[in-house]
Structures are given as structure tokens and as C-alpha cells.
Enzyme design. Structure first.
Site, short mmCIF file in Angstrom:
data_model
loop_
_atom_site.label_atom_id
_atom_site.label_comp_id
_atom_site.label_asym_id
_atom_site.label_seq_id
_atom_site.Cartn_x
_atom_site.Cartn_y
_atom_site.Cartn_z
N ILE A 18 58.74 30.56 74.42
CA ILE A 18 59.34 31.79 74.32
C ILE A 18 60.83 32.05 73.65
CG2 ILE A 18 58.19 32.41 76.61
CD1 ILE A 18 61.05 32.09 77.83
N ASN A 49 58.94 19.53 88.15
CA ASN A 49 57.86 19.94 87.37
C ASN A 49 57.98 19.10 85.99
OD1 ASN A 49 60.20 21.19 86.43
ND2 ASN A 49 59.13 22.68 85.30
N CYS A 89 59.22 19.27 82.90
CA CYS A 89 60.16 19.31 82.13
C CYS A 89 61.70 19.22 82.95
CB CYS A 89 60.65 20.26 81.16
SG CYS A 89 58.95 20.43 80.12
N GLU A 122 63.16 20.80 84.84
CA GLU A 122 64.19 21.91 85.68
C GLU A 122 64.20 22.42 87.15
OE1 GLU A 122 61.79 22.41 83.17
OE2 GLU A 122 61.11 24.07 83.14
N CYS A 152 55.49 25.96 86.82
CA CYS A 152 55.88 24.81 87.58
C CYS A 152 55.17 24.66 88.77
CB CYS A 152 57.32 24.86 87.67
SG CYS A 152 58.19 25.33 86.35
N SER A 172 55.53 31.31 79.72
CA SER A 172 54.38 31.69 79.00
C SER A 172 53.06 32.21 79.89
CB SER A 172 53.74 30.25 78.14
OG SER A 172 54.57 30.24 77.13
#
Ligand code: CDP
Length: 560
Positions: A401, A253, A255, A257, A73, A57
Site C-alpha cells: 500500500i 502475524n 511480519c 506487528e 493478519c 491489501s
């Protein structure tokens, strides 16, 4: 109402800039800002407008604008001093303002009750500071578009670990944070061997002892009650740290990943696998071309990016990590008629992810030939290959997204094939998955239904799915149709974990995924899932038991 109405709404709320009216306008701005030549500009534009590839985003919002901050991130160090802690808070605020999310490991902060020499007082500990970070996040909207997301981590060997684990017990507290415990192999081995009475840590001042069992039960209980804490696997993350010469990794970060070094940032981009299917066949060449384009795209972001603070620019440019991932995975499987929770599904996903990572590495090698390796290449594990980027692949949640692309998010199975969604201004939309609708139509036609009767049957099934989320109990539907169209809740948690493990095998960074469990799951299921995640080589795990929370804070498909 259909998906495009929602898409329009998200677009106007989030991505359109002054003077822009359409999605194509956005893609034009982004491609022009990021391409190094005319050929790439066209390729970037085509991949985005055809919804085959979308960057995270912040890139869609800010590329080619004055803000210019393009990454989702960030990870920030939090030192054990008042000025240091508040510096981190300020840096986090600046990052949120430009649309990024921040991860912190609070383990350097001394334990609650430890002495504070300068004031002759006692320390209040990491959890109380986390509350201050949470309050700061509340007052800043990311670029005016979404609320800031944070990850708060505490190492399992920190004396305050029990109060950290229970810090989100009250629903709604520390609501701008996802929290995760960073466990190590030593701890997990004790758990596996059921050494629950063993003393794990002793408070340096108060002398209070905490056993393995108290921590483990705290984690399991928290997960069972409301899905937190998440668990991160320190040793597995560091076994795959591409630059051990720059230090160990103990932060991710929001979430999960992207495990990153302090002050690193990472831009993400995701390929929609469903958009690589032509006439029922997966187009591998199209995928390869898209991967190569995406690596150049994301690598260019590193240079075009406007970094919020100099330390971040320096750390990011030393390793030049990029995060290329996938979305629309379940949609692609459905289109190819392969069940998600089958050996065939896992085989296909493993092969595709392997191909993506290998192709990404090859493209990064080409970039290195032209532009040089990432500066810290010599301190990395990339001995055999000269590459431009220390890490290339990941799996992001793709919360927004994937809505824009109209596909299933990340590697998640579809949650429901018919549902009502409320947009940011409270309007509701009834959505039916097009793949499901089409397959239902042909299945019922094959069964001999036609005309008004067919229509009635279709409506009946769709209403049932909308109300219950599943077709598994509609026994009159053919078995192969039912086993293909399983949803996140129909799929067993073991199959969820196995799918994550298949992707993790080929992904450089980590994976954002929720392991769904039915409401009836027991604490022992959570324990088993955590142990399986560790054994199968996951870098982290998030479990959610249906209905255990009134509202889901920041998870897949819910990133507003
Ligand atoms: O789909 P989109 O690009 O908006 O983001 P995502 O794939 O759902 O999330 C990718 C990352 O963006 C997350 O892991 C966070 O680091 C960050 N993020 C954030 O900062 N704030 C949010 N509200 C959502 C995501």
C-alpha cells in the site's frame, strides 16, 4: 517511466475487480461496502483517493466482492496431535487463499524423539511439521494474487529450539516462513549477566542439555548470517496484553506487528503522514479527522468481514482489535526538514504517534457509547475507559500500500533516493524520490549553480545515489542537506532501534521494522542490538545485515 506506471501495474495485478478500470473505482467499491452512512462513505472515499489512508491489501481486493475476506493478519493454534496439526494447516490454506497471512507458535508440538503412544513410534518434532506447512503454502497463491506469508514461532524453552534456530540456515529452505524465537525475561537476564554456561533446557526423553550460550550464539549467528531468526519478547508482549483474562499471547502475524490470541484476526489500515502536510506545515486537525475516520472504517470491517472459519469470527469479535498505523513517516520528516536519526526526529514521531493513539481511543470510546464495548471488555485492562476495540494502533510494513500511495513504507527510513525497481512482469523503472529531487534542486541553486551546469550536477548526484545508495561521501554537498537525506543504511542501527522504541511507547500492538546493519557489522553488534531492543521495551526485533542474503523473502517493500 515514473511511479504512476508502477502503480498502474500493481493495481491491475492486485486490486482491480471485474468491470473496474481505475483506482477511484476500487475506492468506490470499498467505501460503499464499508460505510454505515452516506457521510462516512464520502469520507472513506476521499481519504483513500487522496492517498491519505489505505486499508490493508485484502480489504482493497475483497471488500464488496463475493470473497469478502478483509483482514491481513491471522494467528492459529497448533495443538500436539496429528489431526490438530493438519487442521491448522487446512485453516492456514483457507486463509492464504483469501489473501491473509498466518502466524503459528509450534511450541505445543512435542519435541523430536519424544514417544508417540498410539504408534509406539517417536515424534518428529515441530521443525519437520513446519516444512509440511511450508510446502502447503507453496501450492496456494493468496487469492491468486500473492504467495502466502507465514510466521513460525518457537518458545526459547522448547527442547527443539536449536534445530528451530538453524532451520533456515540453508538459503531458500522454509522460504514461505519468517521465523522468530519467543524469548522471555528470564532468558534475557541470563544473557545480560553472561551466564552462558547455565543449563537452560533438558530434553524430557533423551536428556540432552542445552545451555544459554548455545541458544544465544545460535540466534546471533543466524541473524548475522542471514537475518533470521527474528526475536520476540514474550514478557513485554504480555505486559501489554489488553485482555489477560482471555489468556497469554504467544503468537504474532507474519511480519510481527500483531501479537494476537489464537484464532484472532486483525484488519490493518495506515495513514500516510506525508499526505497530512500542507504547504510545508503538518496539519494536525487533518490528522485527527483521518484517525477518527480510520477507526470507524476499520471497526466496520470487523462486521462486514467474511471470516474463513467460525472460530476466527468468534475470537475476533470478542476483542474487536483493529490495527491503525502510519506510513510515509520518513517522507513527512524530510518535508519538514527534520533528520530521521535526530532527537528532533524522534520527538516529532513520538508526539504524532501519541496523538494518533489518543485520538483513536477517543473515537473508539464514542463507538462504545453508541454500540457498546467489545464483548470481553470486563476481562480487559481498559478499566478506566469504555472502548469498542481492545487494541487500536500498530505499525504495519505497508509493503504494497505504500507503493500505491507513493510514500516511504511504515516507519522505515527511505532505502535509496534513486533506484531501479522491477515490476511483476520484469519491466524495470528508474525512480527518483520527488522530495529528494526538489531539495537537491533548491540546494544546488542556492549554492549558485544554474542552467546546464545545474542540470549536469543534479544528474551527477542522482546517478551517484542510484549506484551507491548514498550521498554521504559527496562532501561538496552542504552538511545539513547530507544529514537530512540519510538512508536506511546511512542511519546507525542504534538510531533505527531508538526510533522503533519511540513508536512502541505509544502503539498498542507491535511494530514491523527492519533494523539495518552494514555488511561490516559484527556478531557483537547483533548481540548489542538484541539486548538494546529488550531493554528499550520493544516487543520484537528483526535485524538485517546488508548483503547477507541473496534474496530477501518477505520484508519491507518486497511483498510480491
Ligand atoms: O501493504 P499491504 O497491505 O499489502 O501489506 P503489508 O503492510 O506489507 O503487510 C501486512 C500484513 O499482511 C503482514 O504482516 C502479513 O500478515 C500480511 N501479508 C501477507 O499475508 N502476505 C504477503 N505477501 C504480504 C503481507
Amino acid at each position: 517511466m515514473n511511479t504512476s506506471t508502477i502503480t498502474d501495474n500493481i493495481l491491475s495485478a492486485r486490486y482491480l475487480r471485474k468491470g473496474e478500470k481505475t483506482f477511484e473505482d476500487i475506492c468506490h467499491r470499498v467505501a460503499s461496502a464499508l460505510a454505515s452512512d452516506e457521510k462516512d462513505r464520502e469520507l472513506f472515499y476521499e481519504a483513500m483517493t487522496s492517498l491519505r489512508f489505505l486499508p490493508n491489501s485484502p480489504t482493497l481486493m475483497n471488500a464488496g466482492t463475493e470473497i469478502g475476506q478483509l483482514s491481513a493478519c491471522f494467528t492459529l493454534p497448533v495443538p500436539d496431535s496429528i489431526p490438530g496439526i493438519f487442521d491448522a494447516m487446512k485453516q492456514g490454506a483457507v486463509i492464504h487463499k483469501t489473501g491473509g497471512g498466518t502466524g503459528y507458535n509450534f511450541s505445543h508440538i512435542r519435541a523430536e524423539g519424544s514417544p508417540v503412544r498410539s504408534t509406539d513410534g517417536v515424534a518428529s518434532g515441530p521443525v519437520s511439521f513446519m516444512k509440511a506447512f511450508n510446502a502447503a503454502t507453496d501450492v496456494i497463491k493468496q487469492g491468486g494474487r500473492r504467495r502466502g506469508a507465514n510466521m513460525g514461532i518457537l518458545n526459547v524453552w522448547h527442547p527443539d529450539i536449536l534445530s528451530f534456530i538453524t532451520s533456515k540456515k540453508e538459503e531458500g529452505s522454509i522460504s514461505n516462513f519468517n521465523i522468530s524465537v519467543m524469548v522471555n525475561d528470564e532468558f534475557m537476564t541470563l544473557v545480560r549477566d553472561r551466564k552462558f554456561d547455565e543449563i537452560w533446557i533438558k530434553h524430557p526423553v533423551t536428556g540432552v542439555k542445552v545451555t544459554v550460550g548455545e541458544i544465544w550464539n545460535g540466534i546471533v549467528d543466524g541473524i548475522w548470517k542471514n537475518g533470521e531468526p527474528g526475536v520476540l519478547f514474550y514478557d513485554e508482549i504480555n505486559r501489554h496484553n489488553p485482555t489477560p483474562g482471555l489468556g497469554d499471547i504467544d503468537i504474532t502475524n507474519p511480519c510481527g506487528e500483531q501479537p494476537l490470541l489464537p484464532f484472532e484476526s486483525c484488519v490493518l489500515g495506515s495513514i500516510n503522514l506525508a499526505a497530512c502536510i500542507n504547504e510545508g506545515k503538518f496539519d494536525e486537525e487533518l490528522l485527527d479527522d483521518t484517525v477518527r475516520m480510520a477507526v470507524r472504517f476499520l471497526n466496520n470491517v470487523i462486521d462486514a468481514n467474511v471470516y474463513p472459519i467460525p472460530e476466527i469470527e468468534e475470537a475476533t469479535k470478542k476483542t474487536r482489535k483493529i490495527g491503525l498505523g502510519v506510513m510515509g513517516v520518513h517522507d513527512a520528516l524530510l518535508m519538514l526538514k527534520i533528520p530521521y536519526d535526530s532527537p528532533g526526529g524522534r520527538k516529532w514521531c513520538g508526539e504524532i504517534m501519541h496523538r494518533i493513539t489518543e485520538t483513536a481511543v477517543e473515537e473508539s470510546q464514542l463507538l462504545a457509547e453508541k454500540l457498546g464495548t467489545f464483548p470481553e471488555w470486563e476481562k480487559s485492562t481498559w478499566k478506566e475507559r469504555k472502548v469498542r476495540n481492545a487494541a487500536m494502533t500498530t505499525v504495519a510494513p505497508t509493503g504494497t500500500i505504500s507503493l500505491l500511495a507513493g510514500c516511504s513504507s511504515g516507519i522505515e527510513p527511505v532505502f535509496s533516493f534513486a533506484y531501479t525497481r522491477m515490476n511483476t512482469v520484469g519491466k524495470t523503472f528508474f525512480i527518483v524520490s520527488p522530495v529528494f529531487k526538489e531539495a537537491l534542486h533548491s540546494t544546488l541553486s542556492e549554492k549558485g549553480h544554474s542552467g546546464d551546469e545545474l542540470k549536469k550536477r543534479e544528474e551527477e548526484v542522482i546517478a551517484h545515489v542510484h549506484d551507491t545508495g548514498s550521498i554521504q561521501d559527496l562532501e561538496w554537498l552542504p552538511a545539513d542537506f547530507r544529514s537530512l537525506f540519510k538512508t536506511a543504511l546511512d542511519i546507525s542501527y542504534r538510531d533505527h532501534i531508538e526510533m522503533q522504541a519511540v513508536f512502541q511507547k505509544y502503539v498498542h500492538a507491535s511494530i514491523s521494522k527492519t533494523i539495518n546493519m552494514p555488511n561490516s557489522a559484527e556478531r557483537k553488534d547483533c548481540e548489542e542490538a538484541l539486548l538494546a531492543a529488550w531493554t528499550l521495551g520493544l516487543k520484537g526485533i528483526t535485524i538485517y545485515r546488508t548483503g547477507s542474503r541473496d534474496s530477501v523473502v518477505l520484508s519491507l517493500g518486497n511483498s510480491e
